[in-house]
Design an enzyme around this catalytic site. Structure first.
Site, PDB file in Angstrom:
ATOM      1  N   LYS A  22       0.849  -1.207   0.000  1.00 42.65           N
ATOM      2  CA  LYS A  22       0.000   0.000   0.000  1.00 42.65           C
ATOM      3  C   LYS A  22       0.877   1.248   0.000  1.00 42.65           C
ATOM      4  CE  LYS A  22      -1.668   1.858   3.924  1.00 42.65           C
ATOM      5  NZ  LYS A  22      -1.378   3.304   4.048  1.00 42.65           N
ATOM      6  N   ASN A  23       1.907   1.284   0.832  1.00 41.32           N
ATOM      7  CA  ASN A  23       2.668   2.522   1.011  1.00 41.32           C
ATOM      8  C   ASN A  23       3.649   2.810  -0.112  1.00 41.32           C
ATOM      9  OD1 ASN A  23       1.150   3.053   3.202  1.00 41.32           O
ATOM     10  ND2 ASN A  23       2.696   2.449   4.709  1.00 41.32           N
ATOM     11  N   CYS A 116      -4.481  13.284  11.439  1.00 45.01           N
ATOM     12  CA  CYS A 116      -5.513  12.249  11.474  1.00 45.01           C
ATOM     13  C   CYS A 116      -5.427  11.622  12.864  1.00 45.01           C
ATOM     14  CB  CYS A 116      -5.295  11.221  10.387  1.00 45.01           C
ATOM     15  SG  CYS A 116      -3.827  10.253  10.687  1.00 45.01           S
ATOM     16  N   ARG A 121       0.546  14.981  12.323  1.00 39.56           N
ATOM     17  CA  ARG A 121       1.058  14.665  10.977  1.00 39.56           C
ATOM     18  C   ARG A 121       1.158  15.910  10.087  1.00 39.56           C
ATOM     19  NH1 ARG A 121      -1.375   9.082   8.865  1.00 39.56           N
ATOM     20  NH2 ARG A 121       0.614   9.000   7.759  1.00 39.56           N
ATOM     21  N   ASP A 304       4.049   0.826  12.059  1.00 45.32           N
ATOM     22  CA  ASP A 304       2.802   0.260  11.533  1.00 45.32           C
ATOM     23  C   ASP A 304       2.533  -1.149  12.039  1.00 45.32           C
ATOM     24  OD1 ASP A 304       3.114   1.813   8.242  1.00 45.32           O
ATOM     25  OD2 ASP A 304       2.534   2.595  10.200  1.00 45.32           O
ATOM     26  N   ARG A 396      -8.675  -0.285   3.877  1.00 48.18           N
ATOM     27  CA  ARG A 396      -7.767   0.654   3.218  1.00 48.18           C
ATOM     28  C   ARG A 396      -6.421   0.000   2.923  1.00 48.18           C
ATOM     29  NH1 ARG A 396      -6.084   5.119   6.397  1.00 48.18           N
ATOM     30  NH2 ARG A 396      -4.796   5.334   4.556  1.00 48.18           N
TER      31      ARG A 396
HETATM   32  C1  EPZ Z   1       4.286   6.969   6.149  1.00 43.72           C
HETATM   33  O1  EPZ Z   1       3.539   8.052   6.671  1.00 43.72           O
HETATM   34  C2  EPZ Z   1       3.306   5.813   6.074  1.00 43.72           C
HETATM   35  N1  EPZ Z   1       2.202   6.174   5.193  1.00 43.72           N
HETATM   36  C3  EPZ Z   1       2.765   5.505   7.469  1.00 43.72           C
HETATM   37  O2  EPZ Z   1       1.926   4.351   7.349  1.00 43.72           O
HETATM   38  C4  EPZ Z   1       3.936   5.166   8.369  1.00 43.72           C
HETATM   39  O3  EPZ Z   1       3.457   4.945   9.674  1.00 43.72           O
HETATM   40  C5  EPZ Z   1       4.931   6.342   8.376  1.00 43.72           C
HETATM   41  O4  EPZ Z   1       5.361   6.620   7.031  1.00 43.72           O
HETATM   42  C6  EPZ Z   1       6.168   6.048   9.212  1.00 43.72           C
HETATM   43  O5  EPZ Z   1       6.800   4.911   8.712  1.00 43.72           O
HETATM   44  C7  EPZ Z   1       2.400   6.096   3.868  1.00 43.72           C
HETATM   45  O6  EPZ Z   1       3.484   5.751   3.404  1.00 43.72           O
HETATM   46  C8  EPZ Z   1       1.228   6.443   3.004  1.00 43.72           C
HETATM   47  P1  EPZ Z   1       6.438  10.322   8.148  1.00 43.72           P
HETATM   48  P2  EPZ Z   1       4.170   9.546   6.620  1.00 43.72           P
HETATM   49  O7  EPZ Z   1       6.411  11.539   7.300  1.00 43.72           O
HETATM   50  O8  EPZ Z   1       4.988   9.701   5.396  1.00 43.72           O
HETATM   51  C9  EPZ Z   1       6.422  13.772  11.377  1.00 43.72           C
HETATM   52  C10 EPZ Z   1      -0.027   3.101   7.560  1.00 43.72           C
HETATM   53  O9  EPZ Z   1      -0.629   2.635   8.543  1.00 43.72           O
HETATM   54  N2  EPZ Z   1       6.457  14.688  10.235  1.00 43.72           N
HETATM   55  O10 EPZ Z   1       7.599   9.384   8.024  1.00 43.72           O
HETATM   56  O11 EPZ Z   1       3.078  10.519   6.866  1.00 43.72           O
HETATM   57  C11 EPZ Z   1       5.117  13.003  11.466  1.00 43.72           C
HETATM   58  O12 EPZ Z   1       4.140  13.764  12.153  1.00 43.72           O
HETATM   59  C12 EPZ Z   1       0.517   4.509   7.614  1.00 43.72           C
HETATM   60  O13 EPZ Z   1       0.182   2.482   6.484  1.00 43.72           O
HETATM   61  C13 EPZ Z   1       6.586  16.064  10.481  1.00 43.72           C
HETATM   62  O14 EPZ Z   1       6.675  16.499  11.621  1.00 43.72           O
HETATM   63  O15 EPZ Z   1       5.115   9.479   7.893  1.00 43.72           O
HETATM   64  C14 EPZ Z   1       5.518  11.761  12.219  1.00 43.72           C
HETATM   65  O16 EPZ Z   1       5.518  12.033  13.593  1.00 43.72           O
HETATM   66  C15 EPZ Z   1       0.242   5.196   8.940  1.00 43.72           C
HETATM   67  N3  EPZ Z   1       6.618  16.909   9.426  1.00 43.72           N
HETATM   68  C16 EPZ Z   1       6.964  11.507  11.741  1.00 43.72           C
HETATM   69  O17 EPZ Z   1       7.409  12.745  11.175  1.00 43.72           O
HETATM   70  C17 EPZ Z   1       6.511  16.462   8.130  1.00 43.72           C
HETATM   71  O18 EPZ Z   1       6.566  17.294   7.199  1.00 43.72           O
HETATM   72  C18 EPZ Z   1       7.102  10.437  10.672  1.00 43.72           C
HETATM   73  O19 EPZ Z   1       6.206  10.758   9.660  1.00 43.72           O
HETATM   74  C19 EPZ Z   1       6.379  15.083   7.904  1.00 43.72           C
HETATM   75  C20 EPZ Z   1       6.352  14.215   8.973  1.00 43.72           C
END
Ligand code: EPZ
Length: 417
Positions: A22-23, A116, A121, A304, A396
């Site tokens: 998915k990701n 969310c 996020r 995850d 999803r």
């Molecule tokens: C991806 O989300 C995945 N989603 C998430 O999977 C996964 O949990 C996450 O990476 C971490 O591995 C998809 O790939 C679609 P991040 P993403 O940016 O990209 C903070 C699932 O269940 N952050 O690596 O949104 C953020 O708040 C989903 O499949 C900022 O502060 O995750 C978080 O605390 C859930 N500013 C941390 O970084 C930003 O601009 C990691 O987020 C971006 C992120």
């Protein structure tokens, strides 16, 4: 709303085949519009996130042809119009259209929802990357207008090794003039899959999978064929289910290296594992050793899989701990685990689980995708019937979950109410 019903306590035996990730998929579909010709992607999982992204492609007048598990995307006649909130709010990964539209047209206008359930996020790192490439970002409430006269290479350091920001900046940089270097880049396998896709089109990306990614801008991206990697989180979820209910359960089409952290923790716990080149076989056990985990960016223990893993910790002898370091609100499944009979206490970002507990069926809620997956795992283990409301969250990210589990002996169904 959908309700899932599970009659638990049954042994599961047979084979579950893992679908495309998915990701990776949710980034590959928006990335495909960067092509100047058409892109064919196979092993696309038929999940609701895929549908939501294809709806956005159609809204942008992109030609989309679907075969069984492949998709042909031709953006030759697409229109760069504002992506309304009704589309973008269906999934957070819609933000990849920002990077792709900016990279292709030097302009992206889209609504983007805030946080969310699992956390705030923010997308500040995405936007910081776009600005470094020469874009001006305007934010009117939830509407983002990102545009540049010209996109130029830049050296970008990510304060957090963000998966989304790493991919989005890559999408915006593939056609920028000059060289972009992303430092402290995320190293998840899905990022490598997206970089490979773009390189198959003629992009010049090196270093994906390491913390330093270099992108040399090109003018033209041609026709290509690509395959989605297997979903390491789906695989990990079913392996955990096998450790709870397997007798034995084979999980096929797996890349074991992608779930090294999980497999190491399962071995530490005393889970019966046979790890082959592209499969894992596991069976349930009565005596699991209490085991602690702490989520981290790849290749650390994946956030995850944290929620499904806590279900397994309820079956360990003694005290196990889970510390969540990536998202600030990823324990919403815990009250429902307790409803099923688990002994879990949360303090700050650490859950302490005392086991073993006998889980008994009850009514629970899927608060988010992976919390829902943890309820499926717990319901399969629990004696009696478990009902999971808001089960649409689960669909999803888990293709044909009802069929896959039924085929190995689970009594599970889903209905619309
Ligand atoms: C991806 O989300 C995945 N989603 C998430 O999977 C996964 O949990 C996450 O990476 C971490 O591995 C998809 O790939 C679609 P991040 P993403 O940016 O990209 C903070 C699932 O269940 N952050 O690596 O949104 C953020 O708040 C989903 O499949 C900022 O502060 O995750 C978080 O605390 C859930 N500013 C941390 O970084 C930003 O601009 C990691 O987020 C971006 C992120």
């Amino acid at each position: 709303m959908k309700i899932m019903e599970i009659e638990g306590g049954k042994d599961l035996s047979g084979t579950i085949r893992i679908s495309g990730a998915k990701n990776a998929t949710v980034a590959l579909i928006p990335a495909a519009i960067l092509s100047d010709e058409e892109a064919t992607i196979c092993n696309i999982p038929e999940i609701t996130d895929t549908e939501a992204l294809c709806d956005i492609l159609s809204y942008l007048n992109v030609d989309v042809k679907r075969a069984s598990e492949s998709i042909i995307i031709n953006p030759s006649n697409m229109k760069n119009i504002e992506i309304k909130e009704e589309f973008s709010k269906k999934l957070r990964a819609s933000y990849y259209f920002m990077g792709a539209l900016l990279g292709k047209y030097k302009k992206a206008v889209m609504y983007f929802p805030g946080g969310c359930s699992i956390g705030a996020r923010p997308i500040d790192l995405h936007l910081k990357g776009f600005e470094a490439l020469g874009a001006i970002v305007k934010n009117e409430k939830n509407k983002y207008i990102v545009e540049a006269d010209e996109l130029h290479g830049a050296n970008i350091y990510l304060d957090i090794a963000s998966v989304g920001a790493t991919i989005n900046i890559m999408l915006a940089a593939v056609k920028a003039k000059g060289i972009t270097v992303i430092d402290n880049a995320a190293k998840e396998p899905e990022i490598v899959n997206v970089a490979t896709f773009l390189n198959n089109m003629g992009a010049k990306i090196t270093g994906a999978g390491t913390s330093t990614i270099k992108i040399e801008g090109v003018d033209y991206l041609h026709k290509c064929f690509h395959e989605v990697i297997p979903d390491r989180i789906e695989a990990g979820t079913y392996i955990i289910i096998g450790a709870l209910c397997g007798n034995p359960l084979k999980i096929d089409n797996v890349i074991p290296e992608h779930i090294d952290a999980l497999l190491s923790k399962l071995e530490e716990m005393g889970v019966d594992l046979e790890v082959g080149a592209d499969y894992v076989i596991t069976s349930k056990n009565k005596n699991y050793i209490s085991t602690n985990i702490k989520t981290a960016v790849y290749p650390g223990f994946p956030t995850d899989l944290q929620q499904p893993f806590t279900v397994l910790q309820t079956q360990c002898n003694g005290k196990s701990k889970t510390t969540e370091t990536i998202f600030e609100n990823r324990f919403m499944h815990v009250p429902y685990l307790k409803e099923l009979g688990a002994d879990v206490e949360i303090k700050n970002q650490t859950a302490t689980i005392l086991g073993p507990s006998t889980l008994k069926g009850s009514q629970v809620v899927a608060t988010d995708l992976r919390a829902g997956a943890s309820m499926v795992a717990a319901g399969l283990k629990a004696e009696g019937t478990t009902t999971i409301t808001n089960a649409e969250h689960i669909l999803r990210g888990y293709e044909q979950i009802i069929e896959k589990l039924t085929n190995v002996g689970a009594k599970i169904n889903i209905k619309e109410i």
